[in-house]
Scaffold this active site. Sequence first.
Site, PDB file in Angstrom:
ATOM      1  N   ASP A 226       0.835  -1.197   0.000  1.00 34.56           N
ATOM      2  CA  ASP A 226       0.000   0.000   0.000  1.00 34.56           C
ATOM      3  C   ASP A 226       0.878   1.260   0.000  1.00 34.56           C
ATOM      4  OD1 ASP A 226      -2.836   0.957   0.445  1.00 34.56           O
ATOM      5  OD2 ASP A 226      -1.927   1.878   2.203  1.00 34.56           O
ATOM      6  N   GLU A 277      14.872 -15.274   0.502  1.00 35.60           N
ATOM      7  CA  GLU A 277      15.326 -16.255   1.501  1.00 35.60           C
ATOM      8  C   GLU A 277      14.250 -17.321   1.718  1.00 35.60           C
ATOM      9  OE1 GLU A 277      16.110 -13.873   4.942  1.00 35.60           O
ATOM     10  OE2 GLU A 277      17.770 -12.843   3.931  1.00 35.60           O
TER      11      GLU A 277
HETATM   12  C1  NOJ Z   1      -4.458   2.870  -0.815  1.00 40.97           C
HETATM   13  C2  NOJ Z   1      -5.606   1.953  -0.510  1.00 40.97           C
HETATM   14  O1  NOJ Z   1      -5.908   1.198  -1.642  1.00 40.97           O
HETATM   15  C3  NOJ Z   1      -6.735   2.834  -0.057  1.00 40.97           C
HETATM   16  O2  NOJ Z   1      -7.951   2.144   0.017  1.00 40.97           O
HETATM   17  C4  NOJ Z   1      -6.345   3.452   1.247  1.00 40.97           C
HETATM   18  O3  NOJ Z   1      -7.350   4.354   1.659  1.00 40.97           O
HETATM   19  C5  NOJ Z   1      -5.027   4.216   1.134  1.00 40.97           C
HETATM   20  N1  NOJ Z   1      -4.041   3.503   0.387  1.00 40.97           N
HETATM   21  C6  NOJ Z   1      -4.460   4.474   2.501  1.00 40.97           C
HETATM   22  O4  NOJ Z   1      -4.022   3.274   3.073  1.00 40.97           O
END
Ligand code: NOJ
Length: 562
Positions: A226, A277
Amino acid sequence: MNVTGPQTTDARLVHPVDPGRGPWHRDAVIYQVYPRSWADADGAGVGDLPGVTARLEHLVELGVDAVWLSPFYPSPQADAGYDISDHRDVDPLFGSLADADALLARAHELGLKVIVDLVPNHTSDEHPWFAAALASPPGSPERARYVFRDGRGHGGELPPTNWSSAFGGAAWTRVVEADGRPGQWYLHVFDRRQPDLNWDHPEVRADFEDVLRFWLDRGVDGFRVDVASGLVKDPAMPDWHGPLRVQGVDADGRPHPARDQEGVHEIYRAWRRLLEEHDGDRVLVAEAWVADLDRVARYVRPDEMHQAFNFAYLLTPWRAADLRHTIEESLRANDAVGAPTTWVLSNHDVVRHASRLGTPARGGRMTGIGADDPQPDGPVGLRRARAATLLMLALPGAAYLYQGEELGLPEHTTLPDGARQDPTFARTGGAEKGRDGARVPIPWEAAGPAYGFSRSGQSWLPQPREWARYAVDAQRGVHGSTYELYRAALRLRRERHLGRGDLRWLDAPEDVVAFGNGDLVVLANTGDRPVALPDGTEVLQASDDLPGDGTLPPDTTAWLAG
Ligand code: NOJ
């Protein structure tokens, strides 16, 4: 009718065949499950892991290779689980660790790989680290794991920088210190309940490596990372006057101080070593909203991640010239670093492509649709979505599908404001409707309670009345249904190794994207007039029924055998 057909003779090679057998991810089709909206086994109205496990056979029937699960970890759910308070457990809302193990075991038994979400940019404000930071004074080691700064102005009453949150409002919140007085500010690039971690801190790095090991040891096949471009901030913390959500440069050519900083790459090199690893081909996929395709490709250099979502493609309008440009630039940028291109049209953060492509802009960037907004043209959107998907699935590389797109699901564009839960809606005072419209629970059975999503009939977001016709059981075995189109396309893609194939542009009218992949000829007509199909070709698959007069109608894609 005056139609000119594409010429299959004058081909220009853009991307060569991927000859080696190579690891699975290079041509995989990966299906995103958003657990809270896929299948609810316990009747709480929120999907859960036992619900996912019980429905995994759907993915086998559909014909995908892997599943990516959005977060199911303990979380106060301030951002639908992207605000994590414990990275090594399962939220009771979704089940237990034993349920996660059972899901992994069943998926592997069915031949499906499993990718889980990793959210390293921030934690929840209920993470023990953040609770400790709030309970400790400025300058303490507890605060050093986050980004605390003194405010500007005489009394520190102004935020340390002018940065905006990606969800609207300021990216800083001021805390109240132990003595009851207003004190320092902490950074949150997203909601105030998602404090950003300080990735210069060795403990933060060590802890996430441990989280990776935790899930690798449980058997996951990879991680979707993310906000992959956001972990490292410019230490000078300058004000920013450029674009908000993606990497870019401001009017003076300065880069975004919280996006795509050079320092992020070293983190992914360390993670790549860690993955190697472990046995098996485990993968890292970057969620990096970075505008420049060459900059995105830097995340998938040979010693970094394996895939990066191609958001430039997702944002490309349904127009042949734009599509050709993005496709060619994507393949060029990724080929230069030896990585597959990872195509995607929908996910839980964007307006579903069956609706997005039915707007006058034919796609592009949108921040949600509400009942008072101009409504997308449903039939046109669906027709283009089917054509766009058939085009995407013929492209060499990997592809991600978002749950429900195989049913042709549109965005829920008339959700009552009171039902909206995306923090974006509240943080922008309703100016942005947010992402809930793409997150509505899936219809499985036309006649079931909550369309088979939950036997209790509960659903955390209301499902539109007309969704019975999109249900899986209303489409299975039905000629021409979107579900059967996806199944057929995925089967042909696999049989013909399209994901490992080459791409050669073919001469075609301006409104048509035309290319060869192996001995397949692909034509996508984005214009408003029919075009002639080349002589002597057999139609293997089309995104809608063809008229049978040797033409390809508007908003239609065809796969032809030459
Ligand atoms: C990207 C995620 O896909 C989204 O849903 C989220 O709100 C933001 N990152 C923050 O984590």
